[in-house]
Design a protein around this motif. Structure first.
Motif, PDB file in Angstrom:
ATOM      1  N   GLY A  52       0.810  -1.213   0.000  1.00 38.17           N
ATOM      2  CA  GLY A  52       0.000   0.000   0.000  1.00 38.17           C
ATOM      3  C   GLY A  52       0.841   1.260   0.000  1.00 38.17           C
ATOM      4  O   GLY A  52       0.519   2.243  -0.682  1.00 38.17           O
ATOM      5  N   LEU A  53       1.944   1.250   0.757  1.00 40.73           N
ATOM      6  CA  LEU A  53       2.834   2.408   0.770  1.00 40.73           C
ATOM      7  C   LEU A  53       3.503   2.617  -0.584  1.00 40.73           C
ATOM      8  O   LEU A  53       3.683   3.755  -1.029  1.00 40.73           O
ATOM      9  CB  LEU A  53       3.884   2.242   1.867  1.00 40.73           C
ATOM     10  N   ILE A  54       3.862   1.538  -1.259  1.00 41.21           N
ATOM     11  CA  ILE A  54       4.468   1.671  -2.583  1.00 41.21           C
ATOM     12  C   ILE A  54       3.447   2.205  -3.584  1.00 41.21           C
ATOM     13  O   ILE A  54       3.764   3.074  -4.404  1.00 41.21           O
ATOM     14  CB  ILE A  54       5.075   0.334  -3.036  1.00 41.21           C
ATOM     15  N   CYS A  55       2.215   1.723  -3.508  1.00 44.79           N
ATOM     16  CA  CYS A  55       1.163   2.247  -4.389  1.00 44.79           C
ATOM     17  C   CYS A  55       0.915   3.730  -4.110  1.00 44.79           C
ATOM     18  O   CYS A  55       0.756   4.521  -5.043  1.00 44.79           O
ATOM     19  CB  CYS A  55      -0.130   1.448  -4.208  1.00 44.79           C
ATOM     20  N   THR A  56       0.897   4.101  -2.841  1.00 40.88           N
ATOM     21  CA  THR A  56       0.730   5.509  -2.475  1.00 40.88           C
ATOM     22  C   THR A  56       1.877   6.341  -3.031  1.00 40.88           C
ATOM     23  O   THR A  56       1.666   7.439  -3.556  1.00 40.88           O
ATOM     24  CB  THR A  56       0.669   5.654  -0.946  1.00 40.88           C
ATOM     25  N   ALA A  57       3.084   5.831  -2.936  1.00 42.82           N
ATOM     26  CA  ALA A  57       4.245   6.548  -3.456  1.00 42.82           C
ATOM     27  C   ALA A  57       4.146   6.726  -4.971  1.00 42.82           C
ATOM     28  O   ALA A  57       4.465   7.798  -5.488  1.00 42.82           O
ATOM     29  CB  ALA A  57       5.522   5.805  -3.089  1.00 42.82           C
ATOM     30  N   LEU A  58       3.703   5.706  -5.672  1.00 39.21           N
ATOM     31  CA  LEU A  58       3.581   5.823  -7.125  1.00 39.21           C
ATOM     32  C   LEU A  58       2.529   6.843  -7.514  1.00 39.21           C
ATOM     33  O   LEU A  58       2.717   7.629  -8.452  1.00 39.21           O
ATOM     34  CB  LEU A  58       3.264   4.459  -7.739  1.00 39.21           C
ATOM     35  N   VAL A  59       1.419   6.861  -6.795  1.00 42.44           N
ATOM     36  CA  VAL A  59       0.358   7.834  -7.088  1.00 42.44           C
ATOM     37  C   VAL A  59       0.831   9.248  -6.795  1.00 42.44           C
ATOM     38  O   VAL A  59       0.638  10.159  -7.610  1.00 42.44           O
ATOM     39  CB  VAL A  59      -0.926   7.491  -6.296  1.00 42.44           C
TER      40      VAL A  59
ATOM     41  N   MET B 115       3.856  10.337  -6.701  1.00 42.18           N
ATOM     42  CA  MET B 115       4.905  10.700  -7.653  1.00 42.18           C
ATOM     43  C   MET B 115       4.281  11.092  -8.993  1.00 42.18           C
ATOM     44  O   MET B 115       4.761  12.008  -9.662  1.00 42.18           O
ATOM     45  CB  MET B 115       5.874   9.533  -7.832  1.00 42.18           C
ATOM     46  N   THR B 116       3.205  10.426  -9.366  1.00 40.46           N
ATOM     47  CA  THR B 116       2.530  10.727 -10.623  1.00 40.46           C
ATOM     48  C   THR B 116       1.936  12.133 -10.608  1.00 40.46           C
ATOM     49  O   THR B 116       2.000  12.842 -11.618  1.00 40.46           O
ATOM     50  CB  THR B 116       1.416   9.694 -10.901  1.00 40.46           C
ATOM     51  N   VAL B 117       1.379  12.547  -9.482  1.00 34.14           N
ATOM     52  CA  VAL B 117       0.768  13.879  -9.411  1.00 34.14           C
ATOM     53  C   VAL B 117       1.795  14.963  -9.118  1.00 34.14           C
ATOM     54  O   VAL B 117       1.453  16.142  -9.106  1.00 34.14           O
ATOM     55  CB  VAL B 117      -0.383  13.922  -8.384  1.00 34.14           C
ATOM     56  N   GLY B 118       3.035  14.597  -8.868  1.00 40.44           N
ATOM     57  CA  GLY B 118       4.091  15.578  -8.719  1.00 40.44           C
ATOM     58  C   GLY B 118       4.482  15.924  -7.298  1.00 40.44           C
ATOM     59  O   GLY B 118       5.272  16.836  -7.088  1.00 40.44           O
TER      60      GLY B 118
END
Length: 56
Positions: free
Chosen positions: A15-22, A24-27
């Motif tokens: 979940g933390l990795i998914c949160t990080a990817l999201v 990072m995507t929004v900047g």
């Protein structure tokens, strides 16, 4: 039987990795970096304490 603590820690890390990817995507790179850092600490804690399914 499923070991609840190691499984929960693995789900938390994912979940933390998914949160990080999201984030990072929004900047929002600061939040992404913090999420990656927390995920790596959770993975480290899981592997050092519950690597074989039993607490050390």
């Amino acid at each position: 039987m499923v070991e609840l603590i190691p499984t929960g820690l693995a789900v938390l890390a994912a979940g933390l990795i998914c949160t990080a990817l999201v984030t990072m995507t929004v900047g929002n790179f600061r939040a992404a970096g913090f999420s990656f850092l927390c995920a790596s600490l959770v993975i480290y804690f899981r592997e050092t304490r519950y690597g074989d399914g039993r607490p050390a």
